[in-house]
Design a protein around this motif. Sequence first.
Motif, mmCIF file in Angstrom:
data_model
loop_
_atom_site.group_PDB
_atom_site.id
_atom_site.type_symbol
_atom_site.label_atom_id
_atom_site.label_comp_id
_atom_site.label_asym_id
_atom_site.label_seq_id
_atom_site.Cartn_x
_atom_site.Cartn_y
_atom_site.Cartn_z
ATOM 1 N N ARG A 81 86.257 11.974 136.924
ATOM 2 C CA ARG A 81 86.504 11.688 135.433
ATOM 3 C C ARG A 81 87.031 10.169 135.419
ATOM 4 O O ARG A 81 87.905 9.695 136.238
ATOM 5 N N ASP A 116 88.995 8.053 131.895
ATOM 6 C CA ASP A 116 89.305 8.085 130.625
ATOM 7 C C ASP A 116 89.259 9.354 129.838
ATOM 8 O O ASP A 116 88.818 9.408 128.710
ATOM 9 N N GLY A 117 89.463 10.469 130.442
ATOM 10 C CA GLY A 117 89.424 11.857 130.220
ATOM 11 C C GLY A 117 88.174 12.351 129.926
ATOM 12 O O GLY A 117 87.778 13.433 129.424
#
Length: 334
Positions: free
Chosen positions: A319, A321-322
Amino acid sequence: MDRSELLIQPSKPTLSSVWFPDIAAQNPTTQNPTEQNPTAGVAKELVHQVTAAEVVPTGWARTGEDRFTLTARLPHQYPFFAPAPGGGQLPLLLVEGMRQCVLLIAHVGYEVPLGQQFVLRELDFGCDPANLAAAVGTGQLTVEMVCSRIVRRAGRLTAIRSEMTVWHGDRFVGRSRGDITFISPAVYRRMRGERIGAARPVETELSSELFAGPVGLAPLGPRAWQLKMDTAHPALARRQDDHIPGMLLLAAAQQAAQQVAQLAAAPGVRPALPQGAFVPVAGDIAFDRYAEFDSPVEIEAGEPVRDAAGGSTVRITGRQDGAEVFRSTLVSAP
Protein backbone atom coordinates in the motif's frame (compact mmCIF):
# COMPACT_ATOMS: atom_id res chain seq x y z
CA MET A 1 -6.47 -17.94 -4.51
CA ASP A 2 -5.48 -21.00 -2.49
CA ARG A 3 -2.67 -23.47 -3.04
CA SER A 4 -4.87 -25.92 -4.95
CA GLU A 5 -5.51 -23.22 -7.54
CA LEU A 6 -1.82 -22.41 -7.88
CA LEU A 7 -0.47 -25.93 -7.92
CA ILE A 8 -2.07 -29.02 -9.39
CA GLN A 9 -0.09 -31.95 -8.10
CA PRO A 10 0.85 -34.71 -10.56
CA SER A 11 0.27 -38.37 -9.80
CA LYS A 12 3.85 -38.81 -8.61
CA PRO A 13 5.03 -36.97 -5.46
CA THR A 14 7.18 -34.51 -7.44
CA LEU A 15 6.82 -30.97 -8.72
CA SER A 16 7.81 -31.87 -12.27
CA SER A 17 4.36 -30.98 -13.58
CA VAL A 18 3.61 -27.88 -11.54
CA TRP A 19 0.74 -25.92 -13.06
CA PHE A 20 -1.40 -28.21 -15.19
CA PRO A 21 0.02 -31.76 -15.36
CA ASP A 22 -0.92 -32.15 -19.04
CA ILE A 23 2.00 -29.96 -20.10
CA ALA A 24 4.24 -33.03 -19.75
CA ALA A 25 2.67 -34.20 -23.02
CA GLN A 26 3.57 -30.90 -24.70
CA ASN A 27 7.34 -31.25 -24.54
CA PRO A 28 8.70 -29.13 -27.42
CA THR A 29 11.08 -31.93 -28.42
CA THR A 30 8.00 -33.76 -29.72
CA GLN A 31 6.77 -30.75 -31.70
CA ASN A 32 7.64 -29.94 -35.31
CA PRO A 33 6.82 -26.25 -35.70
CA THR A 34 7.16 -24.33 -38.92
CA GLU A 35 9.58 -21.53 -38.14
CA GLN A 36 9.05 -18.05 -39.52
CA ASN A 37 11.16 -14.94 -38.99
CA PRO A 38 13.81 -16.63 -36.81
CA THR A 39 16.34 -14.28 -35.26
CA ALA A 40 19.91 -14.70 -34.10
CA GLY A 41 20.35 -12.64 -30.96
CA VAL A 42 17.99 -10.09 -29.40
CA ALA A 43 18.64 -6.35 -29.14
CA LYS A 44 18.41 -5.04 -25.60
CA GLU A 45 15.93 -2.34 -26.69
CA LEU A 46 13.40 -5.00 -27.67
CA VAL A 47 13.22 -6.27 -24.08
CA HIS A 48 13.56 -2.81 -22.47
CA GLN A 49 16.96 -3.45 -20.93
CA VAL A 50 19.91 -1.11 -20.59
CA THR A 51 22.75 -3.59 -21.07
CA ALA A 52 23.10 -6.73 -23.20
CA ALA A 53 24.03 -8.72 -20.08
CA GLU A 54 20.46 -8.29 -18.81
CA VAL A 55 18.82 -9.76 -21.92
CA VAL A 56 17.32 -13.22 -21.31
CA PRO A 57 15.75 -14.19 -24.70
CA THR A 58 18.25 -15.18 -27.39
CA GLY A 59 15.97 -15.81 -30.37
CA TRP A 60 12.40 -16.29 -31.53
CA ALA A 61 10.28 -17.86 -34.26
CA ARG A 62 6.59 -17.70 -35.14
CA THR A 63 5.00 -21.15 -35.13
CA GLY A 64 1.37 -20.16 -35.70
CA GLU A 65 -0.85 -17.11 -35.93
CA ASP A 66 -0.53 -16.39 -32.20
CA ARG A 67 2.08 -18.99 -31.25
CA PHE A 68 5.81 -18.52 -30.84
CA THR A 69 8.88 -20.49 -29.84
CA LEU A 70 11.74 -18.63 -28.19
CA THR A 71 15.16 -19.54 -26.93
CA ALA A 72 16.57 -18.04 -23.75
CA ARG A 73 19.30 -18.31 -21.18
CA LEU A 74 19.20 -17.56 -17.47
CA PRO A 75 22.47 -16.06 -16.20
CA HIS A 76 24.02 -16.89 -12.84
CA GLN A 77 24.30 -13.18 -12.09
CA TYR A 78 21.43 -10.78 -12.71
CA PRO A 79 21.37 -7.21 -11.32
CA PHE A 80 17.89 -7.27 -9.77
CA PHE A 81 18.10 -10.79 -8.37
CA ALA A 82 21.54 -11.61 -7.05
CA PRO A 83 22.14 -15.13 -5.67
CA ALA A 84 20.26 -15.79 -2.43
CA PRO A 85 20.39 -18.61 0.15
CA GLY A 86 18.57 -21.71 -1.00
CA GLY A 87 18.14 -20.37 -4.54
CA GLY A 88 15.31 -18.08 -3.47
CA GLN A 89 16.03 -15.63 -6.29
CA LEU A 90 15.72 -18.18 -9.10
CA PRO A 91 11.90 -18.16 -9.50
CA LEU A 92 12.03 -14.36 -9.75
CA LEU A 93 14.75 -14.61 -12.38
CA LEU A 94 12.56 -17.02 -14.35
CA VAL A 95 9.58 -14.66 -14.11
CA GLU A 96 11.75 -11.78 -15.31
CA GLY A 97 12.89 -13.90 -18.24
CA MET A 98 9.32 -14.72 -19.23
CA ARG A 99 8.39 -11.03 -18.87
CA GLN A 100 11.15 -10.16 -21.34
CA CYS A 101 9.85 -12.79 -23.74
CA VAL A 102 6.46 -11.05 -23.80
CA LEU A 103 8.09 -7.70 -24.50
CA LEU A 104 10.07 -9.17 -27.35
CA ILE A 105 7.08 -10.87 -29.00
CA ALA A 106 4.92 -7.76 -28.62
CA HIS A 107 7.48 -5.80 -30.63
CA VAL A 108 8.54 -8.35 -33.24
CA GLY A 109 5.38 -10.44 -33.46
CA TYR A 110 2.69 -7.78 -33.13
CA GLU A 111 4.56 -4.66 -34.25
CA VAL A 112 4.11 -2.71 -31.02
CA PRO A 113 6.33 0.36 -31.56
CA LEU A 114 9.33 1.03 -29.36
CA GLY A 115 8.39 3.75 -26.90
CA GLN A 116 5.04 2.22 -25.97
CA GLN A 117 4.58 1.66 -22.25
CA PHE A 118 3.89 -1.92 -21.14
CA VAL A 119 1.63 -2.26 -18.11
CA LEU A 120 1.58 -5.66 -16.40
CA ARG A 121 -1.84 -6.08 -14.81
CA GLU A 122 -1.75 -9.63 -13.48
CA LEU A 123 0.71 -12.50 -13.45
CA ASP A 124 0.55 -16.15 -12.38
CA PHE A 125 3.60 -18.41 -12.39
CA GLY A 126 4.82 -21.83 -11.36
CA CYS A 127 8.11 -23.70 -11.58
CA ASP A 128 9.96 -26.90 -10.81
CA PRO A 129 12.72 -25.62 -8.47
CA ALA A 130 15.12 -28.50 -9.10
CA ASN A 131 14.90 -28.26 -12.88
CA LEU A 132 15.11 -24.48 -12.67
CA ALA A 133 18.29 -24.60 -10.58
CA ALA A 134 19.83 -27.06 -13.04
CA ALA A 135 18.98 -24.80 -15.99
CA VAL A 136 20.55 -21.57 -14.74
CA GLY A 137 23.74 -20.76 -16.59
CA THR A 138 23.99 -24.22 -18.16
CA GLY A 139 22.55 -23.83 -21.62
CA GLN A 140 19.63 -22.92 -23.82
CA LEU A 141 16.02 -22.92 -22.69
CA THR A 142 13.02 -23.32 -24.97
CA VAL A 143 9.98 -21.14 -24.35
CA GLU A 144 6.62 -22.04 -25.90
CA MET A 145 4.26 -19.03 -25.98
CA VAL A 146 0.57 -18.80 -26.84
CA CYS A 147 -1.11 -15.38 -27.03
CA SER A 148 -4.84 -14.76 -26.59
CA ARG A 149 -7.35 -12.09 -25.53
CA ILE A 150 -5.80 -9.84 -28.16
CA VAL A 151 -7.26 -6.33 -28.32
CA ARG A 152 -6.48 -3.86 -31.10
CA ARG A 153 -7.56 -0.28 -31.55
CA ALA A 154 -6.96 1.62 -34.78
CA GLY A 155 -4.93 -1.36 -35.96
CA ARG A 156 -2.54 -1.34 -32.98
CA LEU A 157 -2.23 -3.84 -30.18
CA THR A 158 -3.54 -2.47 -26.87
CA ALA A 159 -3.88 -5.62 -24.71
CA ILE A 160 -2.80 -9.24 -24.75
CA ARG A 161 -2.62 -12.35 -22.58
CA SER A 162 0.46 -14.55 -22.86
CA GLU A 163 0.87 -18.11 -21.61
CA MET A 164 4.33 -19.61 -21.57
CA THR A 165 5.91 -22.95 -20.80
CA VAL A 166 9.68 -23.17 -20.33
CA TRP A 167 11.77 -26.29 -20.99
CA HIS A 168 15.40 -27.23 -20.47
CA GLY A 169 15.85 -30.03 -22.96
CA ASP A 170 12.98 -32.38 -22.17
CA ARG A 171 12.58 -31.13 -18.57
CA PHE A 172 9.80 -28.80 -17.52
CA VAL A 173 11.20 -25.65 -15.87
CA GLY A 174 8.29 -23.27 -15.42
CA ARG A 175 5.09 -21.72 -16.65
CA SER A 176 3.47 -18.29 -16.55
CA ARG A 177 0.33 -16.47 -17.58
CA GLY A 178 0.16 -12.69 -17.75
CA ASP A 179 -2.17 -9.91 -18.85
CA ILE A 180 -0.55 -6.80 -20.32
CA THR A 181 -1.85 -3.54 -21.73
CA PHE A 182 0.03 -1.06 -23.91
CA ILE A 183 -0.07 2.72 -23.55
CA SER A 184 1.07 5.23 -26.16
CA PRO A 185 3.73 7.80 -25.18
CA ALA A 186 1.19 10.64 -25.43
CA VAL A 187 -1.31 8.94 -23.11
CA TYR A 188 1.46 7.98 -20.70
CA ARG A 189 2.66 11.58 -20.52
CA ARG A 190 -0.84 12.70 -19.64
CA MET A 191 -1.11 9.99 -16.99
CA ARG A 192 2.25 10.55 -15.33
CA GLY A 193 2.73 14.28 -15.83
CA GLU A 194 5.57 15.77 -13.80
CA ARG A 195 6.69 12.37 -12.52
CA ILE A 196 8.32 11.62 -15.87
CA GLY A 197 11.97 12.59 -15.53
CA ALA A 198 11.61 13.68 -11.90
CA ALA A 199 14.58 13.14 -9.61
CA ARG A 200 14.36 10.05 -7.41
CA PRO A 201 15.15 10.19 -3.69
CA VAL A 202 18.56 8.78 -2.82
CA GLU A 203 18.52 5.90 -0.39
CA THR A 204 21.24 3.33 0.04
CA GLU A 205 20.70 1.55 3.38
CA LEU A 206 18.85 -1.75 3.13
CA SER A 207 17.89 -4.24 5.81
CA SER A 208 17.74 -7.34 3.60
CA GLU A 209 20.20 -10.10 4.40
CA LEU A 210 18.56 -12.42 1.87
CA PHE A 211 19.01 -10.54 -1.38
CA ALA A 212 21.86 -8.46 -2.73
CA GLY A 213 19.63 -6.53 -5.11
CA PRO A 214 18.26 -2.99 -4.79
CA VAL A 215 15.24 -3.74 -2.59
CA GLY A 216 14.87 -4.47 1.12
CA LEU A 217 12.44 -4.20 4.04
CA ALA A 218 12.51 -2.12 7.22
CA PRO A 219 10.29 -3.42 10.07
CA LEU A 220 7.19 -1.41 10.99
CA GLY A 221 5.45 -3.94 13.22
CA PRO A 222 4.31 -7.58 13.30
CA ARG A 223 4.28 -8.78 9.69
CA ALA A 224 4.58 -5.22 8.37
CA TRP A 225 7.50 -3.42 6.73
CA GLN A 226 8.40 -0.32 4.78
CA LEU A 227 9.88 -0.93 1.36
CA LYS A 228 13.44 0.34 1.11
CA MET A 229 15.01 1.07 -2.27
CA ASP A 230 18.72 1.40 -2.97
CA THR A 231 18.32 3.92 -5.78
CA ALA A 232 22.12 4.09 -6.15
CA HIS A 233 22.28 0.37 -6.95
CA PRO A 234 23.53 -0.05 -10.54
CA ALA A 235 20.42 -2.04 -11.48
CA LEU A 236 18.28 1.02 -10.73
CA ALA A 237 20.70 3.90 -11.26
CA ARG A 238 21.13 3.19 -14.97
CA ARG A 239 17.39 2.93 -15.61
CA GLN A 240 15.02 5.85 -16.17
CA ASP A 241 11.93 4.40 -14.49
CA ASP A 242 9.57 7.03 -13.10
CA HIS A 243 7.99 4.44 -10.78
CA ILE A 244 9.15 1.40 -8.81
CA PRO A 245 9.43 -1.56 -11.20
CA GLY A 246 6.84 -4.27 -10.65
CA MET A 247 9.50 -6.99 -10.51
CA LEU A 248 11.03 -5.28 -7.48
CA LEU A 249 7.63 -5.27 -5.79
CA LEU A 250 7.48 -9.01 -6.41
CA ALA A 251 10.94 -9.31 -4.87
CA ALA A 252 9.71 -7.34 -1.83
CA ALA A 253 6.72 -9.69 -1.56
CA GLN A 254 9.08 -12.66 -1.51
CA GLN A 255 11.16 -11.07 1.23
CA ALA A 256 8.02 -10.48 3.29
CA ALA A 257 7.01 -14.12 2.80
CA GLN A 258 10.51 -15.13 3.88
CA GLN A 259 10.23 -13.11 7.07
CA VAL A 260 6.86 -14.47 8.17
CA ALA A 261 7.86 -18.02 7.26
CA GLN A 262 10.88 -17.72 9.54
CA LEU A 263 8.79 -16.38 12.41
CA ALA A 264 6.25 -19.15 11.99
CA ALA A 265 8.99 -21.79 11.95
CA ALA A 266 10.53 -20.67 15.23
CA PRO A 267 8.63 -17.96 17.16
CA GLY A 268 11.10 -15.71 18.95
CA VAL A 269 14.09 -17.45 17.40
CA ARG A 270 15.83 -16.41 14.21
CA PRO A 271 16.83 -19.51 12.23
CA ALA A 272 19.79 -19.71 9.91
CA LEU A 273 18.82 -17.97 6.68
CA PRO A 274 19.84 -20.69 4.20
CA GLN A 275 17.72 -23.27 6.06
CA GLY A 276 14.77 -20.90 6.21
CA ALA A 277 14.86 -19.75 2.58
CA PHE A 278 11.37 -19.24 1.10
CA VAL A 279 11.57 -20.50 -2.48
CA PRO A 280 8.29 -19.78 -4.29
CA VAL A 281 7.31 -22.63 -6.61
CA ALA A 282 4.09 -20.85 -7.57
CA GLY A 283 2.47 -17.50 -7.08
CA ASP A 284 0.51 -14.62 -8.45
CA ILE A 285 0.63 -10.84 -8.30
CA ALA A 286 -1.86 -8.18 -9.42
CA PHE A 287 -1.14 -4.45 -9.69
CA ASP A 288 -3.71 -1.71 -9.12
CA ARG A 289 -1.56 1.41 -9.55
CA TYR A 290 2.01 2.60 -9.94
CA ALA A 291 4.25 2.62 -6.87
CA GLU A 292 6.06 5.96 -6.60
CA PHE A 293 9.62 6.51 -5.45
CA ASP A 294 8.82 9.58 -3.32
CA SER A 295 6.28 8.11 -0.90
CA PRO A 296 6.58 5.18 1.55
CA VAL A 297 5.31 1.78 0.42
CA GLU A 298 4.05 -0.43 3.24
CA ILE A 299 4.23 -4.19 2.84
CA GLU A 300 2.04 -6.50 4.92
CA ALA A 301 1.98 -10.30 5.01
CA GLY A 302 -0.51 -12.74 6.48
CA GLU A 303 0.25 -15.79 8.55
CA PRO A 304 1.74 -18.64 6.50
CA VAL A 305 -0.75 -21.41 5.82
CA ARG A 306 0.94 -24.79 5.92
CA ASP A 307 -0.23 -27.72 3.82
CA ALA A 308 0.08 -31.45 4.35
CA ALA A 309 3.13 -31.67 2.10
CA GLY A 310 5.05 -29.14 4.19
CA GLY A 311 4.79 -26.14 1.89
CA SER A 312 3.50 -22.71 2.89
CA THR A 313 1.18 -20.16 1.31
CA VAL A 314 1.61 -16.48 2.19
CA ARG A 315 -0.55 -13.56 1.08
CA ILE A 316 1.17 -10.17 0.75
CA THR A 317 -0.15 -6.70 0.01
CA GLY A 318 1.56 -3.41 -0.74
CA ARG A 319 0.00 0.00 0.00
CA GLN A 320 1.04 3.57 -0.65
CA ASP A 321 -0.74 6.71 0.57
CA GLY A 322 -3.61 4.56 1.85
CA ALA A 323 -4.28 2.86 -1.51
CA GLU A 324 -3.48 -0.71 -2.46
CA VAL A 325 -0.64 -0.98 -4.98
CA PHE A 326 -0.41 -4.75 -5.34
CA ARG A 327 -1.54 -8.03 -3.85
CA SER A 328 0.32 -11.30 -4.15
CA THR A 329 0.11 -14.93 -3.10
CA LEU A 330 3.29 -16.97 -2.93
CA VAL A 331 3.59 -20.71 -2.39
CA SER A 332 6.80 -22.32 -1.14
CA ALA A 333 8.17 -25.76 -1.84
CA PRO A 334 7.92 -28.35 0.96
